[in-house]
Design a protein around this motif. Sequence first.
Motif, PDB file in Angstrom:
ATOM      1  N   THR A  15       0.826  -1.201   0.000  1.00 29.09           N
ATOM      2  CA  THR A  15       0.000   0.000   0.000  1.00 29.09           C
ATOM      3  C   THR A  15       0.865   1.259   0.000  1.00 29.09           C
ATOM      4  O   THR A  15       0.569   2.244  -0.687  1.00 29.09           O
ATOM      5  CB  THR A  15      -0.950   0.017   1.204  1.00 29.09           C
ATOM      6  N   ALA A  16       1.974   1.219   0.764  1.00 27.87           N
ATOM      7  CA  ALA A  16       2.876   2.373   0.835  1.00 27.87           C
ATOM      8  C   ALA A  16       3.544   2.626  -0.515  1.00 27.87           C
ATOM      9  O   ALA A  16       3.705   3.782  -0.941  1.00 27.87           O
ATOM     10  CB  ALA A  16       3.937   2.142   1.912  1.00 27.87           C
ATOM     11  N   ILE A  17       3.936   1.556  -1.230  1.00 25.65           N
ATOM     12  CA  ILE A  17       4.536   1.726  -2.564  1.00 25.65           C
ATOM     13  C   ILE A  17       3.523   2.349  -3.521  1.00 25.65           C
ATOM     14  O   ILE A  17       3.826   3.289  -4.260  1.00 25.65           O
ATOM     15  CB  ILE A  17       5.019   0.371  -3.121  1.00 25.65           C
ATOM     16  N   ALA A  18       2.308   1.817  -3.501  1.00 28.47           N
ATOM     17  CA  ALA A  18       1.263   2.347  -4.388  1.00 28.47           C
ATOM     18  C   ALA A  18       0.970   3.808  -4.071  1.00 28.47           C
ATOM     19  O   ALA A  18       0.759   4.626  -4.978  1.00 28.47           O
ATOM     20  CB  ALA A  18      -0.004   1.502  -4.258  1.00 28.47           C
ATOM     21  N   SER A  19       0.957   4.143  -2.798  1.00 26.57           N
ATOM     22  CA  SER A  19       0.707   5.518  -2.394  1.00 26.57           C
ATOM     23  C   SER A  19       1.812   6.448  -2.885  1.00 26.57           C
ATOM     24  O   SER A  19       1.544   7.579  -3.302  1.00 26.57           O
ATOM     25  CB  SER A  19       0.593   5.597  -0.866  1.00 26.57           C
ATOM     26  N   TYR A  20       3.051   5.967  -2.851  1.00 23.65           N
ATOM     27  CA  TYR A  20       4.181   6.769  -3.322  1.00 23.65           C
ATOM     28  C   TYR A  20       4.003   7.142  -4.790  1.00 23.65           C
ATOM     29  O   TYR A  20       4.256   8.277  -5.202  1.00 23.65           O
ATOM     30  CB  TYR A  20       5.486   5.998  -3.128  1.00 23.65           C
ATOM     31  N   TYR A  21       3.550   6.185  -5.598  1.00 24.84           N
ATOM     32  CA  TYR A  21       3.376   6.437  -7.029  1.00 24.84           C
ATOM     33  C   TYR A  21       1.992   6.990  -7.373  1.00 24.84           C
ATOM     34  O   TYR A  21       1.749   7.378  -8.520  1.00 24.84           O
ATOM     35  CB  TYR A  21       3.611   5.152  -7.823  1.00 24.84           C
ATOM     36  N   GLY A  22       1.076   6.982  -6.398  1.00 23.63           N
ATOM     37  CA  GLY A  22      -0.269   7.462  -6.663  1.00 23.63           C
ATOM     38  C   GLY A  22      -1.060   6.536  -7.572  1.00 23.63           C
ATOM     39  O   GLY A  22      -1.784   6.987  -8.463  1.00 23.63           O
ATOM     40  N   ILE A  23      -0.929   5.218  -7.350  1.00 25.81           N
ATOM     41  CA  ILE A  23      -1.602   4.234  -8.200  1.00 25.81           C
ATOM     42  C   ILE A  23      -2.366   3.250  -7.320  1.00 25.81           C
ATOM     43  O   ILE A  23      -2.240   3.259  -6.094  1.00 25.81           O
ATOM     44  CB  ILE A  23      -0.589   3.467  -9.079  1.00 25.81           C
ATOM     45  N   ASP A  24      -3.144   2.367  -7.973  1.00 31.00           N
ATOM     46  CA  ASP A  24      -3.896   1.371  -7.216  1.00 31.00           C
ATOM     47  C   ASP A  24      -3.208   0.012  -7.299  1.00 31.00           C
ATOM     48  O   ASP A  24      -2.138  -0.136  -7.914  1.00 31.00           O
ATOM     49  CB  ASP A  24      -5.336   1.287  -7.716  1.00 31.00           C
ATOM     50  N   ALA A  25      -3.815  -0.988  -6.689  1.00 30.83           N
ATOM     51  CA  ALA A  25      -3.210  -2.317  -6.618  1.00 30.83           C
ATOM     52  C   ALA A  25      -3.069  -2.956  -7.996  1.00 30.83           C
ATOM     53  O   ALA A  25      -2.092  -3.658  -8.265  1.00 30.83           O
ATOM     54  CB  ALA A  25      -4.043  -3.224  -5.698  1.00 30.83           C
ATOM     55  N   HIS A  26      -4.039  -2.721  -8.876  1.00 36.89           N
ATOM     56  CA  HIS A  26      -3.980  -3.318 -10.214  1.00 36.89           C
ATOM     57  C   HIS A  26      -2.792  -2.780 -11.001  1.00 36.89           C
ATOM     58  O   HIS A  26      -2.063  -3.530 -11.652  1.00 36.89           O
ATOM     59  CB  HIS A  26      -5.287  -3.053 -10.969  1.00 36.89           C
ATOM     60  N   GLU A  27      -2.568  -1.465 -10.946  1.00 35.95           N
ATOM     61  CA  GLU A  27      -1.451  -0.870 -11.666  1.00 35.95           C
ATOM     62  C   GLU A  27      -0.114  -1.313 -11.055  1.00 35.95           C
ATOM     63  O   GLU A  27       0.848  -1.587 -11.768  1.00 35.95           O
ATOM     64  CB  GLU A  27      -1.565   0.656 -11.640  1.00 35.95           C
ATOM     65  N   LEU A  28      -0.062  -1.405  -9.734  1.00 37.08           N
ATOM     66  CA  LEU A  28       1.167  -1.858  -9.083  1.00 37.08           C
ATOM     67  C   LEU A  28       1.485  -3.296  -9.481  1.00 37.08           C
ATOM     68  O   LEU A  28       2.652  -3.654  -9.725  1.00 37.08           O
ATOM     69  CB  LEU A  28       1.016  -1.757  -7.568  1.00 37.08           C
ATOM     70  N   SER A  29       0.470  -4.120  -9.578  1.00 36.06           N
ATOM     71  CA  SER A  29       0.666  -5.504 -10.011  1.00 36.06           C
ATOM     72  C   SER A  29       1.272  -5.550 -11.409  1.00 36.06           C
ATOM     73  O   SER A  29       2.205  -6.318 -11.671  1.00 36.06           O
ATOM     74  CB  SER A  29      -0.672  -6.247  -9.986  1.00 36.06           C
TER      75      SER A  29
END
Length: 400
Positions: free
Chosen positions: A78-92
């Motif tokens: 969640t912290a990584i996604a928050s850093y980039y401003g993206i959701d779980a699907h994009e992080l995946s």
Amino acid sequence: MNQNAADDFYALASLIPPDQVSRYLHTQGWELIDRREGLLEEWAEPASPDRDFESEIHLLPINGRYRDFQRRFVEFLTAIASYYGIDAHELSHRMRLDNVDVLLFRLSHADDPGNSVGIDAASEVLRVAQRMLTMAARYTASPGKEFTGRMRPEVKEYVENYISLGHTRRGSFVFPILSGPQTGMGPEALFARRVMENLAIGLHRVKDLPDETHTSMSDGFGPLVVALADSVQSFSKIIGFPIVDISFRWAPERGVPRHVPDRAVKLGPSLIRQIGVSRKQAREILRTRNDDRSALMASREQVDRPSPSSQSTEIIGRIVALQIDDRRIQDWGTRYSIVIRSESRDPVLDVHVPVNESEYQSAAEAHSRGATTTAVGLLSRTDHGLFLEGEVIFSGEPSR
């Protein structure tokens, strides 16, 4: 975070293991602060020049047997996604790019870091990046040829299908350019890796050109060095003349290549002007070397191919070897050759026959079938054995 978003991150935690997350952070410039083998890792967010506070540090749990492992792992994702401003699907999606190398162009200004970059500057950087990758691909496919004319099939496929623009990082102006197929380890992936290796070596030679012109031009990289030096001059046309940092992040699945410089190439206004002056001398060195090579090939023609008979010779037999050797381009005009074993003669003859790329593919099919192949042309004996230059005919029938 709403329940749906939380569920997405829990689903992601069940699909992607911590070691894959660790490799992803490395390729994206996060700093590994501490590692306790088999237990945890501590990662700091990438440093950014326009942020006046320290990067946050996040804990990545490694040992899945801990009772609170899943909760902590989800918190980390969640912290990584928050850093980039993206959701779980994009992080995946981003974390699955384990097979690509990444070329990074970072823009900054010595006098004014600012918090924006002009659209013209961004467009010019992307044009230069595409030109550099295209030239590196041409060099990789044909080291002995100029960067003109129609592109070879593997170069065209690489440029059209295996170069893409990645995401930018929060707080800095970085253009991540992805090189290579996102899955698999086939010939396309190997070619893309060779392109990036050659580009890395070539750019470091360009950076050293003002101080070590002859050293930078000392081997077969000369044509690529001159071409990249010409491209670098395009940065001087950008309004504001920014400092450009070019660096590489190597695909974790293939590891960091050996004998390739791993330092970033920093190009500022002064260095770019010096490279512009030095490239004239580099181009003259390259021209002189090409003239010397042409004279050497002419004399070698007399030694290696002694007056073949004017009568054509026919060689019939099976293909026993398929060869690709860039060193042969200067002698034969092609990197591809086959070896035909003629068992109908006494003694048995193994004859080297240069072929083009299309003939090479046909030869590979004939070799797999054990089919008979016929070569007709002028036969010569060289220091490397028998050599035939002429026409190749592939039979559909297996040899007996």
